[in-house]
Design an enzyme around this catalytic site. Sequence first.
Site, PDB file in Angstrom:
ATOM      1  N   CYS A 195      26.084  44.178  23.867  1.00 28.54           N
ATOM      2  CA  CYS A 195      26.995  44.380  25.019  1.00 28.54           C
ATOM      3  C   CYS A 195      26.353  45.246  26.106  1.00 28.54           C
ATOM      4  O   CYS A 195      25.975  44.747  27.164  1.00 28.54           O
ATOM      5  CB  CYS A 195      28.304  45.032  24.567  1.00 28.54           C
ATOM      6  SG  CYS A 195      29.244  44.040  23.378  1.00 28.54           S
ATOM      7  N   ARG A 196      26.231  46.537  25.871  1.00 29.01           N
ATOM      8  CA  ARG A 196      25.844  47.449  26.947  1.00 29.01           C
ATOM      9  C   ARG A 196      24.352  47.450  27.264  1.00 29.01           C
ATOM     10  O   ARG A 196      23.960  47.323  28.434  1.00 29.01           O
ATOM     11  CB  ARG A 196      26.307  48.878  26.611  1.00 29.01           C
ATOM     12  CG  ARG A 196      27.817  49.035  26.594  1.00 29.01           C
ATOM     13  CD  ARG A 196      28.259  50.313  25.902  1.00 29.01           C
ATOM     14  NE  ARG A 196      27.954  50.279  24.475  1.00 29.01           N
ATOM     15  CZ  ARG A 196      28.128  51.285  23.642  1.00 29.01           C
ATOM     16  NH1 ARG A 196      28.584  52.434  24.100  1.00 29.01           N
ATOM     17  NH2 ARG A 196      27.846  51.159  22.363  1.00 29.01           N
ATOM     18  N   SER A 197      23.493  47.661  26.252  1.00 25.40           N
ATOM     19  CA  SER A 197      22.062  47.840  26.577  1.00 25.40           C
ATOM     20  C   SER A 197      21.380  46.577  27.123  1.00 25.40           C
ATOM     21  O   SER A 197      20.516  46.697  28.001  1.00 25.40           O
ATOM     22  CB  SER A 197      21.285  48.435  25.392  1.00 25.40           C
ATOM     23  OG  SER A 197      21.292  47.590  24.278  1.00 25.40           O
ATOM     24  N   ASN A 217      23.185  46.255  20.572  1.00 25.41           N
ATOM     25  CA  ASN A 217      22.248  45.538  21.462  1.00 25.41           C
ATOM     26  C   ASN A 217      22.775  44.144  21.829  1.00 25.41           C
ATOM     27  O   ASN A 217      22.018  43.201  21.997  1.00 25.41           O
ATOM     28  CB  ASN A 217      20.852  45.436  20.831  1.00 25.41           C
ATOM     29  CG  ASN A 217      19.758  44.977  21.805  1.00 25.41           C
ATOM     30  OD1 ASN A 217      18.839  44.264  21.420  1.00 25.41           O
ATOM     31  ND2 ASN A 217      19.861  45.347  23.056  1.00 25.41           N
ATOM     32  N   ASP A 233      32.281  51.966  24.855  1.00 26.83           N
ATOM     33  CA  ASP A 233      31.982  50.806  24.012  1.00 26.83           C
ATOM     34  C   ASP A 233      33.087  49.782  24.247  1.00 26.83           C
ATOM     35  O   ASP A 233      34.247  50.035  23.911  1.00 26.83           O
ATOM     36  CB  ASP A 233      31.958  51.278  22.548  1.00 26.83           C
ATOM     37  CG  ASP A 233      31.692  50.146  21.584  1.00 26.83           C
ATOM     38  OD1 ASP A 233      31.724  48.972  21.994  1.00 26.83           O
ATOM     39  OD2 ASP A 233      31.465  50.447  20.399  1.00 26.83           O
ATOM     40  N   CYS A 251      21.890  50.880  22.830  1.00 29.48           N
ATOM     41  CA  CYS A 251      23.304  51.040  22.467  1.00 29.48           C
ATOM     42  C   CYS A 251      23.416  50.847  20.950  1.00 29.48           C
ATOM     43  O   CYS A 251      22.423  51.004  20.238  1.00 29.48           O
ATOM     44  CB  CYS A 251      24.194  50.078  23.256  1.00 29.48           C
ATOM     45  SG  CYS A 251      23.849  48.324  22.999  1.00 29.48           S
TER      46      CYS A 251
END
Length: 156
Positions: free
Chosen positions: A14-16, A12, A126, A9
């Site tokens: 939140c999402r990934s 690095n 996001d 993401c």
Amino acid sequence: MQFKVVFVCLGNICRSPLAKALFEKHVHENGLQNRFFIDSAGTSSNHAGEGADRRTLLSAKNNGLVFTNIAKQFTLGHFEEFDMIVVMDRSNEKNVKSLSEDGELHKKVHLMRKWDMHGTDENVPDPWYGGQEGFEEVFQILNRSTAALLQDLTTG
Ligand code: 4NP
């Protein structure tokens, strides 16, 4: 030989890291931990060295998942090393591909929501500027998408 997957993401945080933790959970539940090497990274270095965002950790915990991560930047070395690069959105895809002009490397890059059967958008949103409900939505998207990715990689 292990199949190497890295989730990517922007920050690095939140999402990934969550995608990595959820994919690992599905891998463990299926007893396939020997088959995969799994990592995550961000295209930006802005949050390198930081732990995962507390809002990400909270929504994970509320869903029964506890994990830790130290953010790091995605590099050309990762691009070459990993078999599959799973990006959260088109912007991440563009940033990753800008690291190399090698078309063979570009073929490794896939959008996470390619595996989302309930997908209404091609991007994992996001959640950074939104509220906690955005983090919950991201959790649900990543939970089903990573499960479908594992199924795709282990069947047929
Ligand atoms: P991520 O979320 O890419 O899912 O880790 C973000 C983290 C930080 C920022 C944006 C998105 N930021 O603008 O600092």
